[in-house]
Design a protein around this motif. Structure first.
Motif, short mmCIF file in Angstrom:
data_model
loop_
_atom_site.label_atom_id
_atom_site.label_comp_id
_atom_site.label_asym_id
_atom_site.label_seq_id
_atom_site.Cartn_x
_atom_site.Cartn_y
_atom_site.Cartn_z
N ARG A 164 0.94 -0.96 -0.04
CA ARG A 164 0.09 -0.03 -0.07
C ARG A 164 0.72 1.42 0.13
N GLY A 165 1.94 1.18 0.78
CA GLY A 165 2.89 2.42 0.84
C GLY A 165 3.50 2.64 -0.68
N ARG A 166 3.82 1.51 -1.32
CA ARG A 166 4.36 1.87 -2.64
C ARG A 166 3.29 2.29 -3.78
N LEU A 167 2.32 1.88 -3.39
CA LEU A 167 1.09 2.30 -4.24
C LEU A 167 0.62 3.88 -4.00
N ASP A 168 0.73 4.04 -2.68
CA ASP A 168 0.73 5.55 -2.36
C ASP A 168 1.64 6.53 -3.20
N GLU A 169 3.08 5.76 -3.15
CA GLU A 169 3.96 6.59 -3.96
C GLU A 169 3.65 6.77 -5.34
N VAL A 170 3.33 5.53 -5.97
CA VAL A 170 3.07 5.54 -7.29
C VAL A 170 1.89 6.70 -7.59
N ILE A 171 0.73 6.70 -6.62
CA ILE A 171 -0.22 7.60 -7.09
C ILE A 171 0.12 9.02 -6.94
N SER A 172 0.96 9.33 -5.95
CA SER A 172 1.75 10.62 -5.89
C SER A 172 2.24 11.09 -7.00
N MET A 173 3.00 10.19 -7.69
CA MET A 173 3.89 10.59 -8.54
C MET A 173 3.08 10.93 -10.00
N THR A 174 1.73 9.89 -9.88
CA THR A 174 1.03 10.34 -11.10
C THR A 174 0.15 11.30 -10.90
N GLU A 175 -0.12 11.85 -9.75
CA GLU A 175 -0.76 13.03 -9.56
C GLU A 175 -0.25 14.47 -9.65
N ASN A 176 1.11 14.06 -9.18
CA ASN A 176 2.13 15.37 -9.52
C ASN A 176 3.35 15.06 -10.31
N PRO A 177 3.17 14.68 -11.47
CA PRO A 177 4.23 14.28 -12.08
C PRO A 177 5.37 15.41 -12.35
N GLU A 196 9.58 16.01 -14.26
CA GLU A 196 10.50 15.25 -14.96
C GLU A 196 11.34 14.32 -14.04
N ALA A 197 11.78 14.89 -12.97
CA ALA A 197 12.89 14.25 -11.91
C ALA A 197 11.92 12.90 -11.54
N ARG A 198 10.76 13.11 -11.18
CA ARG A 198 10.12 11.69 -10.72
C ARG A 198 9.97 10.79 -12.02
N CYS A 199 9.57 11.16 -12.92
CA CYS A 199 9.28 10.43 -14.38
C CYS A 199 10.50 9.71 -14.80
N GLU A 200 11.63 10.58 -14.58
CA GLU A 200 12.89 9.76 -14.87
C GLU A 200 13.25 8.70 -13.96
N ALA A 201 13.28 9.18 -12.70
CA ALA A 201 13.33 7.92 -11.71
C ALA A 201 12.64 6.87 -11.98
N VAL A 202 11.43 6.90 -12.11
CA VAL A 202 10.53 5.65 -12.54
C VAL A 202 10.85 4.85 -13.84
N ARG A 203 11.34 5.74 -14.72
CA ARG A 203 11.82 5.01 -16.04
C ARG A 203 13.27 4.23 -15.63
N ASP A 204 14.06 5.03 -14.88
CA ASP A 204 15.32 4.35 -14.42
C ASP A 204 15.02 3.09 -13.79
N SER A 205 14.24 3.23 -12.83
CA SER A 205 13.90 1.91 -12.03
C SER A 205 13.27 0.88 -12.73
N MET A 206 12.38 1.34 -13.71
CA MET A 206 11.88 0.07 -14.51
C MET A 206 12.93 -0.49 -15.37
N GLY A 207 13.79 0.33 -15.99
CA GLY A 207 15.02 -0.23 -16.67
C GLY A 207 15.79 -1.20 -15.80
N ARG A 208 16.23 -0.78 -14.44
CA ARG A 208 17.03 -1.72 -13.68
C ARG A 208 16.28 -3.00 -13.38
N THR A 209 14.65 -2.85 -13.10
CA THR A 209 14.15 -4.03 -12.75
C THR A 209 13.90 -5.11 -14.01
#
Length: 145
Positions: A110-123, A125-138
Protein backbone atom coordinates in the motif's frame (compact mmCIF):
# COMPACT_ATOMS: atom_id res chain seq x y z
CA UNK A 1 -38.67 -29.60 7.40
CA UNK A 2 -40.12 -32.04 9.92
CA UNK A 3 -41.78 -30.52 12.96
CA UNK A 4 -42.37 -32.06 16.37
CA UNK A 5 -44.04 -29.92 19.05
CA UNK A 6 -43.38 -26.69 17.07
CA UNK A 7 -39.60 -27.29 17.11
CA UNK A 8 -37.45 -28.17 14.16
CA UNK A 9 -36.34 -31.79 14.20
CA UNK A 10 -34.67 -31.86 10.83
CA UNK A 11 -34.24 -29.55 7.85
CA UNK A 12 -33.54 -30.12 4.21
CA UNK A 13 -30.53 -28.44 2.63
CA UNK A 14 -32.46 -25.40 1.33
CA UNK A 15 -33.97 -24.72 4.74
CA UNK A 16 -30.57 -24.92 6.45
CA UNK A 17 -29.03 -22.66 3.82
CA UNK A 18 -31.75 -20.06 4.36
CA UNK A 19 -31.54 -20.21 8.16
CA UNK A 20 -27.73 -20.04 8.23
CA UNK A 21 -27.41 -17.45 5.46
CA UNK A 22 -25.24 -19.55 3.14
CA UNK A 23 -25.70 -21.22 -0.22
CA UNK A 24 -26.60 -24.85 -0.67
CA UNK A 25 -23.36 -25.16 -2.61
CA UNK A 26 -21.44 -24.06 0.50
CA UNK A 27 -23.22 -26.71 2.57
CA UNK A 28 -22.32 -29.42 0.06
CA UNK A 29 -18.70 -28.23 0.15
CA UNK A 30 -18.68 -28.38 3.95
CA UNK A 31 -19.88 -31.96 3.75
CA UNK A 32 -17.22 -32.85 1.18
CA UNK A 33 -14.61 -31.43 3.57
CA UNK A 34 -16.01 -33.44 6.49
CA UNK A 35 -16.89 -30.37 8.57
CA UNK A 36 -20.68 -30.74 8.33
CA UNK A 37 -22.71 -33.92 8.45
CA UNK A 38 -26.19 -34.82 7.29
CA UNK A 39 -28.47 -37.79 7.20
CA UNK A 40 -30.30 -38.93 4.10
CA UNK A 41 -33.97 -39.53 3.54
CA UNK A 42 -35.17 -42.69 1.82
CA UNK A 43 -35.11 -40.71 -1.43
CA UNK A 44 -31.52 -39.60 -0.83
CA UNK A 45 -32.16 -35.99 0.16
CA UNK A 46 -29.92 -34.44 2.78
CA UNK A 47 -31.46 -33.62 6.15
CA UNK A 48 -29.85 -31.79 9.05
CA UNK A 49 -30.61 -31.55 12.75
CA UNK A 50 -31.43 -28.27 14.51
CA UNK A 51 -27.83 -27.82 15.72
CA UNK A 52 -26.65 -27.58 12.10
CA UNK A 53 -27.48 -23.86 11.92
CA UNK A 54 -25.09 -23.07 14.76
CA UNK A 55 -22.48 -25.41 13.28
CA UNK A 56 -22.64 -23.65 9.90
CA UNK A 57 -22.37 -20.25 11.56
CA UNK A 58 -19.31 -21.45 13.48
CA UNK A 59 -17.77 -22.76 10.25
CA UNK A 60 -18.42 -19.39 8.60
CA UNK A 61 -16.79 -17.62 11.55
CA UNK A 62 -13.72 -19.85 11.28
CA UNK A 63 -13.47 -19.23 7.53
CA UNK A 64 -13.74 -15.48 8.14
CA UNK A 65 -10.80 -15.83 10.57
CA UNK A 66 -8.72 -16.92 7.59
CA UNK A 67 -8.64 -20.64 8.38
CA UNK A 68 -8.61 -23.28 5.66
CA UNK A 69 -11.18 -26.07 5.63
CA UNK A 70 -8.52 -28.64 6.60
CA UNK A 71 -7.69 -26.59 9.70
CA UNK A 72 -11.38 -26.19 10.50
CA UNK A 73 -11.75 -29.96 10.27
CA UNK A 74 -9.09 -30.27 12.96
CA UNK A 75 -10.65 -27.59 15.18
CA UNK A 76 -14.25 -28.78 15.20
CA UNK A 77 -13.60 -31.93 17.26
CA UNK A 78 -11.89 -29.68 19.83
CA UNK A 79 -15.02 -27.50 19.89
CA UNK A 80 -17.18 -30.59 20.32
CA UNK A 81 -15.11 -32.04 23.19
CA UNK A 82 -14.06 -28.78 24.82
CA UNK A 83 -10.42 -29.84 24.68
CA UNK A 84 -7.73 -28.41 22.41
CA UNK A 85 -4.45 -30.33 22.26
CA UNK A 86 -1.22 -28.28 22.39
CA UNK A 87 -0.50 -29.05 18.70
CA UNK A 88 -3.79 -27.40 17.74
CA UNK A 89 -2.96 -24.25 19.67
CA UNK A 90 0.52 -24.16 18.12
CA UNK A 91 -1.04 -24.51 14.66
CA UNK A 92 -3.45 -21.64 15.36
CA UNK A 93 -0.61 -19.42 16.56
CA UNK A 94 1.33 -20.21 13.37
CA UNK A 95 -1.72 -19.29 11.30
CA UNK A 96 -2.00 -16.00 13.18
CA UNK A 97 1.70 -15.30 12.51
CA UNK A 98 1.16 -16.06 8.81
CA UNK A 99 -1.76 -13.62 8.64
CA UNK A 100 0.27 -10.97 10.50
CA UNK A 101 3.05 -11.32 7.92
CA UNK A 102 0.53 -10.96 5.10
CA UNK A 103 -0.81 -7.81 6.72
CA UNK A 104 2.71 -6.41 6.97
CA UNK A 105 3.39 -7.23 3.33
CA UNK A 106 0.13 -5.54 2.32
CA UNK A 107 1.06 -2.41 4.27
CA UNK A 108 4.36 -2.21 2.34
CA UNK A 109 2.51 -2.71 -0.96
CA UNK A 110 0.00 0.00 0.00
CA UNK A 111 2.86 2.39 0.77
CA UNK A 112 4.42 1.74 -2.62
CA UNK A 113 1.07 2.26 -4.30
CA UNK A 114 0.67 5.55 -2.44
CA UNK A 115 4.05 6.61 -3.88
CA UNK A 116 2.93 5.68 -7.40
CA UNK A 117 -0.33 7.58 -6.92
CA UNK A 118 1.59 10.61 -5.69
CA UNK A 119 3.94 10.49 -8.69
CA UNK A 120 0.96 10.14 -11.03
CA UNK A 121 -0.97 12.99 -9.44
CA UNK A 122 2.08 15.26 -9.28
CA UNK A 123 4.35 14.30 -12.16
CA UNK A 124 7.58 16.11 -12.79
CA UNK A 125 10.58 15.31 -14.96
CA UNK A 126 12.77 14.10 -12.08
CA UNK A 127 10.12 11.68 -10.78
CA UNK A 128 9.32 10.39 -14.27
CA UNK A 129 13.04 9.86 -14.97
CA UNK A 130 13.44 8.03 -11.63
CA UNK A 131 10.52 5.74 -12.51
CA UNK A 132 11.92 5.03 -16.00
CA UNK A 133 15.36 4.35 -14.52
CA UNK A 134 13.88 2.07 -11.88
CA UNK A 135 11.87 0.19 -14.53
CA UNK A 136 15.01 -0.25 -16.63
CA UNK A 137 16.97 -1.69 -13.69
CA UNK A 138 14.07 -4.02 -12.83
CA UNK A 139 13.82 -5.22 -16.45
CA UNK A 140 17.56 -5.87 -16.57
CA UNK A 141 17.43 -7.84 -13.32
CA UNK A 142 14.49 -9.91 -14.58
CA UNK A 143 16.16 -10.49 -17.92
CA UNK A 144 13.54 -8.61 -19.89
CA UNK A 145 15.70 -5.68 -20.80
Amino acid sequence: MVLLDDSVVEMRIGELAARAGVSTRALRYYEEQGILHSSRTASGQRVYGPSAVDRVRLIQHLFSAGLASRTIALILPCVDTGHAPPEMLLSLHRERDRISQLMSDLEVARGRLDEVISMTENPDEARCEAVRDSMGRTSAILGAG
